[in-house]
Design a protein around this motif. Structure first.
Motif, mmCIF file in Angstrom:
data_model
loop_
_atom_site.group_PDB
_atom_site.id
_atom_site.type_symbol
_atom_site.label_atom_id
_atom_site.label_comp_id
_atom_site.label_asym_id
_atom_site.label_seq_id
_atom_site.Cartn_x
_atom_site.Cartn_y
_atom_site.Cartn_z
ATOM 1 N N LEU A 48 -84.258 21.643 9.189
ATOM 2 C CA LEU A 48 -84.792 21.075 8.085
ATOM 3 C C LEU A 48 -83.571 20.479 7.375
ATOM 4 C CD1 LEU A 48 -87.378 23.731 6.570
ATOM 5 C CD2 LEU A 48 -87.932 21.599 7.782
ATOM 6 N N SER A 49 -82.471 20.563 8.020
ATOM 7 C CA SER A 49 -81.289 20.013 7.320
ATOM 8 C C SER A 49 -81.391 18.414 7.539
ATOM 9 C CB SER A 49 -80.041 20.522 7.820
ATOM 10 O OG SER A 49 -79.957 22.101 7.581
ATOM 11 N N VAL A 50 -80.709 17.816 6.517
ATOM 12 C CA VAL A 50 -80.646 16.255 6.513
ATOM 13 C C VAL A 50 -79.130 16.124 7.169
ATOM 14 C CG1 VAL A 50 -80.265 14.317 5.282
ATOM 15 C CG2 VAL A 50 -82.007 15.865 4.629
ATOM 16 N N ILE A 51 -78.294 16.844 6.722
ATOM 17 C CA ILE A 51 -76.853 16.903 7.264
ATOM 18 C C ILE A 51 -76.615 18.437 8.071
ATOM 19 C CG2 ILE A 51 -74.331 16.497 6.767
ATOM 20 C CD1 ILE A 51 -76.038 13.854 6.837
ATOM 21 N N ASP A 52 -76.047 18.269 9.021
ATOM 22 C CA ASP A 52 -75.792 19.726 9.684
ATOM 23 C C ASP A 52 -74.411 19.681 10.227
ATOM 24 O OD1 ASP A 52 -76.297 22.366 10.402
ATOM 25 O OD2 ASP A 52 -76.995 21.803 12.253
ATOM 26 N N CYS A 53 -73.528 19.963 9.141
ATOM 27 C CA CYS A 53 -72.079 20.038 9.488
ATOM 28 C C CYS A 53 -71.733 21.173 10.220
ATOM 29 C CB CYS A 53 -71.082 20.072 8.160
ATOM 30 S SG CYS A 53 -71.498 18.457 7.149
ATOM 31 N N PRO A 54 -71.233 20.975 11.513
ATOM 32 C CA PRO A 54 -70.727 21.969 12.274
ATOM 33 C C PRO A 54 -69.324 22.914 11.617
ATOM 34 C CG PRO A 54 -69.898 20.052 13.147
ATOM 35 C CD PRO A 54 -70.675 19.848 11.903
ATOM 36 N N ASP A 55 -69.529 24.205 11.658
ATOM 37 C CA ASP A 55 -68.465 25.143 11.425
ATOM 38 C C ASP A 55 -67.125 24.630 11.959
ATOM 39 O OD1 ASP A 55 -69.847 26.611 9.676
ATOM 40 O OD2 ASP A 55 -70.269 28.049 11.220
ATOM 41 N N SER A 56 -66.993 23.983 13.125
ATOM 42 C CA SER A 56 -65.671 23.410 13.773
ATOM 43 C C SER A 56 -65.210 22.288 13.393
ATOM 44 C CB SER A 56 -66.265 23.405 15.533
ATOM 45 O OG SER A 56 -66.971 22.583 15.407
ATOM 46 N N CYS A 57 -65.773 21.656 12.399
ATOM 47 C CA CYS A 57 -65.573 20.317 11.895
ATOM 48 C C CYS A 57 -64.095 20.561 11.042
ATOM 49 C CB CYS A 57 -66.476 19.803 10.775
ATOM 50 S SG CYS A 57 -65.971 18.257 10.084
ATOM 51 N N GLU A 58 -63.194 19.766 11.380
ATOM 52 C CA GLU A 58 -61.567 19.831 11.026
ATOM 53 C C GLU A 58 -61.619 19.538 9.487
ATOM 54 O OE1 GLU A 58 -59.614 16.036 12.903
ATOM 55 O OE2 GLU A 58 -60.157 17.688 14.409
ATOM 56 N N ARG A 59 -62.546 18.578 9.087
ATOM 57 C CA ARG A 59 -62.640 18.071 7.807
ATOM 58 C C ARG A 59 -63.516 18.910 6.946
ATOM 59 N NH1 ARG A 59 -60.658 13.739 5.972
ATOM 60 N NH2 ARG A 59 -62.683 13.300 4.818
ATOM 61 N N LYS A 60 -64.311 19.754 7.222
ATOM 62 C CA LYS A 60 -64.988 20.410 6.372
ATOM 63 C C LYS A 60 -64.361 21.182 5.189
ATOM 64 C CE LYS A 60 -68.996 23.371 7.035
ATOM 65 N NZ LYS A 60 -69.794 24.151 7.902
ATOM 66 N N GLU A 108 -62.036 19.980 3.388
ATOM 67 C CA GLU A 108 -61.602 18.999 2.311
ATOM 68 C C GLU A 108 -62.668 17.832 2.201
ATOM 69 O OE1 GLU A 108 -59.053 16.168 5.335
ATOM 70 O OE2 GLU A 108 -58.419 18.146 4.908
ATOM 71 N N CYS A 109 -63.812 18.274 2.838
ATOM 72 C CA CYS A 109 -65.016 17.176 2.505
ATOM 73 C C CYS A 109 -65.653 17.035 0.979
ATOM 74 C CB CYS A 109 -65.964 17.455 3.595
ATOM 75 S SG CYS A 109 -67.424 16.126 3.532
ATOM 76 N N LEU A 110 -65.274 15.997 0.473
ATOM 77 C CA LEU A 110 -65.761 15.954 -0.920
ATOM 78 C C LEU A 110 -67.306 15.854 -1.099
ATOM 79 C CD1 LEU A 110 -63.092 13.340 -2.286
ATOM 80 C CD2 LEU A 110 -63.154 15.813 -2.534
ATOM 81 N N THR A 111 -67.760 15.439 0.130
ATOM 82 C CA THR A 111 -69.352 15.148 -0.019
ATOM 83 C C THR A 111 -70.250 16.353 0.625
ATOM 84 O OG1 THR A 111 -69.639 14.199 2.274
ATOM 85 C CG2 THR A 111 -69.151 12.623 0.336
ATOM 86 N N LEU A 112 -69.459 17.417 1.309
ATOM 87 C CA LEU A 112 -70.041 18.491 1.743
ATOM 88 C C LEU A 112 -71.124 19.345 0.794
ATOM 89 C CD1 LEU A 112 -71.092 20.190 4.139
ATOM 90 C CD2 LEU A 112 -68.693 21.552 3.493
ATOM 91 N N PRO A 113 -70.351 19.483 -0.459
ATOM 92 C CA PRO A 113 -71.257 20.244 -1.472
ATOM 93 C C PRO A 113 -72.582 19.478 -1.847
ATOM 94 C CG PRO A 113 -69.061 20.269 -2.326
ATOM 95 C CD PRO A 113 -69.085 19.335 -1.143
ATOM 96 N N MET A 114 -72.637 18.081 -1.985
ATOM 97 C CA MET A 114 -73.630 17.422 -2.221
ATOM 98 C C MET A 114 -74.967 17.749 -0.794
ATOM 99 S SD MET A 114 -74.032 13.303 -2.256
ATOM 100 C CE MET A 114 -73.682 13.036 -0.686
ATOM 101 N N TRP A 115 -74.506 17.545 0.234
ATOM 102 C CA TRP A 115 -75.212 17.652 1.283
ATOM 103 C C TRP A 115 -75.704 19.025 1.340
ATOM 104 C CZ3 TRP A 115 -77.006 13.321 2.398
ATOM 105 C CH2 TRP A 115 -76.187 12.092 2.401
ATOM 106 N N GLU A 116 -74.938 19.942 1.139
ATOM 107 C CA GLU A 116 -75.567 21.315 1.334
ATOM 108 C C GLU A 116 -76.651 21.345 0.055
ATOM 109 O OE1 GLU A 116 -71.720 23.869 2.971
ATOM 110 O OE2 GLU A 116 -71.836 23.509 0.641
ATOM 111 N N ARG A 117 -76.317 20.764 -1.142
ATOM 112 C CA ARG A 117 -77.398 21.144 -2.222
ATOM 113 C C ARG A 117 -78.677 20.350 -1.872
ATOM 114 N NH1 ARG A 117 -77.647 18.434 -7.671
ATOM 115 N NH2 ARG A 117 -79.363 19.701 -8.748
ATOM 116 N N PHE A 118 -78.505 19.263 -1.144
ATOM 117 C CA PHE A 118 -79.718 18.653 -0.794
ATOM 118 C C PHE A 118 -80.539 19.418 0.245
ATOM 119 C CE2 PHE A 118 -82.203 15.071 1.527
ATOM 120 C CZ PHE A 118 -82.911 14.621 0.327
ATOM 121 N N ASN A 119 -79.718 19.783 1.318
ATOM 122 C CA ASN A 119 -80.581 20.763 2.191
ATOM 123 C C ASN A 119 -81.100 21.905 1.517
ATOM 124 O OD1 ASN A 119 -79.452 19.103 4.496
ATOM 125 N ND2 ASN A 119 -77.663 20.429 4.910
#
Length: 139
Positions: free
Chosen positions: A88-100, A102-113
């Motif tokens: 059901l996730s719009v963006i599914d960032c993997p735990d292995s992502c090396e930018r996770k 420092e990603c400025l947009t991750l909180p936004m995508w997590e909230r949207f999900n």
């Protein structure tokens, strides 16, 4: 973007179709397919998923068909979609992502999900039957 597949939409339609039927009787595949305008062959694949996950009970042969295993108020749209969709996730960032970290947009995508998840899990089949489709009716 998260898109609900045909399989997900048909699963929801089948569940709603069965929810309005006599809950004591098994509804034949042919009747469901005719009412919903879905080919029996495609519908069989959708029903298999729902039966395998015990959302429906299926009986073969004369007098057979399908029926819900629970009350319509006990099924959420979210759980039906999660059976038929990858996520059901719009963006599914993997735990292995090396930018996770420092990603400025991750909180936004997590909230949207979370909004998407909460929306679909906040609507039951009964809500849809009653016309309360998550638009504040249960808040």
């Amino acid at each position: 973007m998260f898109l609900v597949s045909t399989k997900g939409r048909y699963a929801l339609r089948v569940m709603l179709d069965l929810a309005v039927q006599d809950s004591e009787k098994f509804v034949p595949l042919r009747e469901i397919a005719e009412r919903q305008g879905i080919s029996k062959k495609y519908l069989e694949a959708v029903l298999k998923i729902l039966v395998d996950n015990e959302f429906l009970k299926g009986v073969h042969g004369r007098g057979g068909g399908y029926k819900l295993t629970r009350q319509p108020s006990e099924y959420t749209v979210g759980e039906i979609f999660e059976l038929t969709e990858i996520t059901l996730s719009v963006i599914d960032c993997p735990d292995s992502c090396e930018r996770k970290s420092e990603c400025l947009t991750l909180p936004m995508w997590e909230r949207f999900n979370k909004l998407t998840y909460d929306f679909f899990y906040g609507i039951t089949l009964q809500d849809i039957l009653d016309g309360n489709q998550g638009l504040g009716a249960r808040d």
